[in-house]
Design a protein around this motif. Structure first.
Motif, PDB file in Angstrom:
ATOM      1  N   PRO A 156      -0.254 -14.940   3.442  1.00  0.00           N
ATOM      2  CA  PRO A 156      -0.817 -14.821   1.908  1.00  0.00           C
ATOM      3  C   PRO A 156      -2.164 -14.621   1.531  1.00  0.00           C
ATOM      4  CG  PRO A 156      -0.484 -17.242   2.762  1.00  0.00           C
ATOM      5  CD  PRO A 156      -0.117 -16.197   4.110  1.00  0.00           C
ATOM      6  N   ALA A 157      -2.365 -13.279   1.786  1.00  0.00           N
ATOM      7  CA  ALA A 157      -3.709 -12.916   1.453  1.00  0.00           C
ATOM      8  C   ALA A 157      -3.809 -11.524   1.046  1.00  0.00           C
ATOM      9  CB  ALA A 157      -4.657 -13.192   2.834  1.00  0.00           C
ATOM     10  N   PRO A 158      -4.804 -11.053   0.382  1.00  0.00           N
ATOM     11  CA  PRO A 158      -5.024  -9.762   0.023  1.00  0.00           C
ATOM     12  C   PRO A 158      -5.262  -8.748   1.058  1.00  0.00           C
ATOM     13  CG  PRO A 158      -6.254 -11.196  -1.292  1.00  0.00           C
ATOM     14  CD  PRO A 158      -5.979 -11.972  -0.289  1.00  0.00           C
ATOM     15  N   PHE A 159      -4.579  -7.571   0.952  1.00  0.00           N
ATOM     16  CA  PHE A 159      -4.728  -6.612   2.141  1.00  0.00           C
ATOM     17  C   PHE A 159      -5.333  -5.102   1.483  1.00  0.00           C
ATOM     18  CE2 PHE A 159      -2.140  -9.266   4.499  1.00  0.00           C
ATOM     19  CZ  PHE A 159      -2.174  -9.324   5.587  1.00  0.00           C
ATOM     20  N   VAL A 160      -6.225  -4.418   2.073  1.00  0.00           N
ATOM     21  CA  VAL A 160      -6.467  -3.237   1.464  1.00  0.00           C
ATOM     22  C   VAL A 160      -6.483  -2.229   2.446  1.00  0.00           C
ATOM     23  CG1 VAL A 160      -8.570  -2.113   0.152  1.00  0.00           C
ATOM     24  CG2 VAL A 160      -8.201  -4.614  -0.291  1.00  0.00           C
ATOM     25  N   SER A 161      -5.843  -1.106   2.208  1.00  0.00           N
ATOM     26  CA  SER A 161      -5.554  -0.113   3.266  1.00  0.00           C
ATOM     27  C   SER A 161      -5.510   1.178   2.429  1.00  0.00           C
ATOM     28  CB  SER A 161      -4.064  -0.530   4.063  1.00  0.00           C
ATOM     29  OG  SER A 161      -4.208  -1.375   4.460  1.00  0.00           O
ATOM     30  N   CYS A 162      -5.809   2.272   3.509  1.00  0.00           N
ATOM     31  CA  CYS A 162      -5.965   3.455   3.066  1.00  0.00           C
ATOM     32  C   CYS A 162      -4.375   3.935   3.448  1.00  0.00           C
ATOM     33  CB  CYS A 162      -6.682   4.509   3.930  1.00  0.00           C
ATOM     34  SG  CYS A 162      -6.608   6.279   3.339  1.00  0.00           S
ATOM     35  N   ASP A 163      -3.659   4.673   2.741  1.00  0.00           N
ATOM     36  CA  ASP A 163      -2.458   5.229   3.068  1.00  0.00           C
ATOM     37  C   ASP A 163      -2.206   6.158   4.095  1.00  0.00           C
ATOM     38  OD1 ASP A 163       0.270   6.069   3.063  1.00  0.00           O
ATOM     39  OD2 ASP A 163       0.470   5.876   0.743  1.00  0.00           O
ATOM     40  N   ASP A 164      -2.211   5.591   5.374  1.00  0.00           N
ATOM     41  CA  ASP A 164      -2.125   6.451   6.620  1.00  0.00           C
ATOM     42  C   ASP A 164      -0.945   7.356   6.599  1.00  0.00           C
ATOM     43  OD1 ASP A 164      -4.367   5.216   8.239  1.00  0.00           O
ATOM     44  OD2 ASP A 164      -3.367   3.309   7.609  1.00  0.00           O
ATOM     45  N   ARG A 165       0.225   6.872   6.106  1.00  0.00           N
ATOM     46  CA  ARG A 165       1.201   7.699   6.123  1.00  0.00           C
ATOM     47  C   ARG A 165       1.407   8.969   5.199  1.00  0.00           C
ATOM     48  NH1 ARG A 165       7.169   7.568   7.157  1.00  0.00           N
ATOM     49  NH2 ARG A 165       7.989   9.101   5.658  1.00  0.00           N
ATOM     50  N   GLU A 166       0.663   8.883   4.147  1.00  0.00           N
ATOM     51  CA  GLU A 166       0.306  10.042   3.213  1.00  0.00           C
ATOM     52  C   GLU A 166      -0.736  10.968   3.865  1.00  0.00           C
ATOM     53  OE1 GLU A 166      -0.678  11.052  -1.398  1.00  0.00           O
ATOM     54  OE2 GLU A 166      -0.750   8.970  -0.636  1.00  0.00           O
ATOM     55  N   ALA A 167      -1.601  10.144   4.570  1.00  0.00           N
ATOM     56  CA  ALA A 167      -2.859  11.095   5.344  1.00  0.00           C
ATOM     57  C   ALA A 167      -2.248  11.959   6.157  1.00  0.00           C
ATOM     58  CB  ALA A 167      -3.642  10.015   5.784  1.00  0.00           C
ATOM     59  N   ALA A 168      -1.243  11.440   7.028  1.00  0.00           N
ATOM     60  CA  ALA A 168      -0.602  12.521   7.988  1.00  0.00           C
ATOM     61  C   ALA A 168       0.203  13.476   7.438  1.00  0.00           C
ATOM     62  CB  ALA A 168       0.238  11.392   8.927  1.00  0.00           C
ATOM     63  N   ARG A 177       2.049   4.132  11.029  1.00  0.00           N
ATOM     64  CA  ARG A 177       2.126   4.727   9.808  1.00  0.00           C
ATOM     65  C   ARG A 177       1.530   6.282   9.877  1.00  0.00           C
ATOM     66  NH1 ARG A 177      -0.539   0.259   5.648  1.00  0.00           N
ATOM     67  NH2 ARG A 177       1.508  -1.376   5.592  1.00  0.00           N
ATOM     68  N   LYS A 178       0.800   6.551  10.432  1.00  0.00           N
ATOM     69  CA  LYS A 178       0.391   8.020  10.728  1.00  0.00           C
ATOM     70  C   LYS A 178       1.375   8.590  11.699  1.00  0.00           C
ATOM     71  CE  LYS A 178      -4.710   7.715  10.813  1.00  0.00           C
ATOM     72  NZ  LYS A 178      -5.125   6.198  10.844  1.00  0.00           N
ATOM     73  N   VAL A 179       1.988   8.162  12.439  1.00  0.00           N
ATOM     74  CA  VAL A 179       3.069   8.762  13.406  1.00  0.00           C
ATOM     75  C   VAL A 179       4.329   8.883  12.414  1.00  0.00           C
ATOM     76  CG1 VAL A 179       4.532   8.394  15.176  1.00  0.00           C
ATOM     77  CG2 VAL A 179       2.199   8.015  15.610  1.00  0.00           C
ATOM     78  N   SER A 180       4.759   7.979  11.629  1.00  0.00           N
ATOM     79  CA  SER A 180       5.644   8.144  10.624  1.00  0.00           C
ATOM     80  C   SER A 180       5.493   8.959   9.893  1.00  0.00           C
ATOM     81  CB  SER A 180       5.964   6.807  10.255  1.00  0.00           C
ATOM     82  OG  SER A 180       6.880   6.744   9.187  1.00  0.00           O
ATOM     83  N   GLY A 181       4.447   9.400   9.140  1.00  0.00           N
ATOM     84  CA  GLY A 181       4.102  10.594   8.348  1.00  0.00           C
ATOM     85  C   GLY A 181       4.197  11.678   8.882  1.00  0.00           C
TER      86      GLY A 181
END
Length: 367
Positions: free
Chosen positions: A161-173, A202-206
């Motif tokens: 239960p905490a904030p997470f900040v990420s770049c969208d790796d799936r969309e990047a790929a 996520r990169k592999v999936s994208g």
């Protein structure tokens, strides 16, 4: 020079720098009333500019310490995160305590213990064990139970239960593949790190989704075009060598350093980038615009991500409660000189250039 003469000289310097009288400088230094806020600030700024130490009563009090745990600084994207987080913390009054991990050095858990001993108000983790699906994430639940506010950058772990900040790796790929497909490439490989890491998954999936949708590549072919290696230049070089042998004409990389390794592998085989091989990086680390060739890459919005992480942490510290979910930030395609139209013969080995099709229009962020 006597003490009083030295003091008068110092007051004179400060007064001249701040464009006020020496009497006004004296009132500010002695924290006396009757000075306008903007004039007081001008005098304090003059002190800083001239290199004088502020009197103790005029020094800005720190609201507390905030831990900042980052991986090794060899990858320039991590110093970039640290610098912007430090800048974003400054107006809030919190002072960052930077903890840098190195192979064989102090581990994340050991740094956390050190930070707890220093009674930090919160911790920001950048690409830490929260991104590793094989790690025990109870360590973070223990911190939250103290309670200690934490924020995680790049990597998501459900149940924390905490904030997470990420770049969208799936969309990047997906965007990287789309760029290469638009240039006429079909044999497009992927190089990234170990698959236990969430950003890698996520990169592999994208990548696979985009290759199937845009290039019509099946699962069996995708398997031979996907290379999971060690992060860094050496890992990228080794993986790229294998993909080149399998006829890849374009490579999507999980980091800019891996992309530099891929370019090195191509040149060791007498190939030219981008004439024989197109390479796309990830991060848009500092100086990537000045490599040879300038690197086409997927840009992480580091500034926006770092500011969001700091705001979330400060809200948590102040009891306002930031949303305990993942903020996904969109990457941007930065087209430079390491990608080009695919050769008509689709050959990855150097040979005489064939007739090239016209390049399609590209929509990208300017370098």
């Amino acid at each position: 020079m006597s003490y009083s003469a030295a003091m008068r000289a110092r007051l004179s310097d400060i007064a001249q720098q701040a464009d006020v009288s020496e009497a006004t400088v004296s009132r500010v230094l002695n924290d006396r009333p009757g000075v306008a806020p903007e004039t007081r600030q001008a005098v304090l700024t003059a002190l800083d500019v001239l290199g004088y130490e502020r009197p103790a009563r005029l020094r800005k009090r720190s609201a507390g310490l905030v831990g900042l745990v980052v991986p090794e600084l060899d990858n320039p994207i991590f110093p970039a995160f640290a610098q912007i987080i430090e800048s974003a913390l400054a107006p809030t009054g919190y002072t960052p305590v930077l903890c840098t991990q190195t192979p064989g050095g102090v581990r994340e858990d050991e740094y956390v213990e050190m930070l707890l001993d220093r009674q930090v108000s919160g911790i920001v983790f950048v690409s830490g064990l929260h991104a590793d699906t094989a790690a025990d994430h109870d360590r973070y639940r223990t911190l939250l139970a103290r309670p200690l506010p934490i924020v995680m950058i790049n990597g998501y772990a459900p149940g924390i239960p905490a904030p997470f900040v990420s770049c969208d790796d799936r969309e990047a790929a997906e965007l990287a593949v789309a760029h290469l497909v638009a240039l006429g490439h079909r044999r497009i490989g992927l190089i990234t790190g170990p698959d236990r890491f969430v950003p890698v998954q996520r990169k592999v999936s994208g990548y696979k989704a985009a290759m199937e949708r845009l290039a019509g590549v099946g699962e069996s072919e995708l398997a031979e075009l996907t290379e999971l290696s060690l992060f860094g230049v050496e890992g990228g070089e080794a993986a790229a060598g294998r993909l080149i042998e399998r006829g890849a004409t374009g490579i999507v990389c999980g980091s800019d350093l891996m992309a530099l390794g891929a370019i090195r592998a191509a040149r060791q085989r007498g190939m030219s980038v981008p004439e024989n091989l197109s390479v796309v990086g990830y991060d848009d680390s500092p100086l990537m615009a000045f490599t040879d060739p300038p690197l086409t890459t997927m840009r992480q919005p580091v500034a926006a991500m770092a500011v969001a992480a700091v705001r979330s942490l400060v809200d948590e510290i102040n009891g306002h409660g930031a949303p305990h979910s993942e903020y996904l930030f969109r990457p941007e395609l930065v087209v430079r000189g390491s990608t080009a139209v695919a050769r008509q013969d689709s050959a990855s080995a150097p040979s005489s250039p064939g007739r090239q099709r016209p390049a399609p229009p590209a929509v990208a962020v300017p370098a």
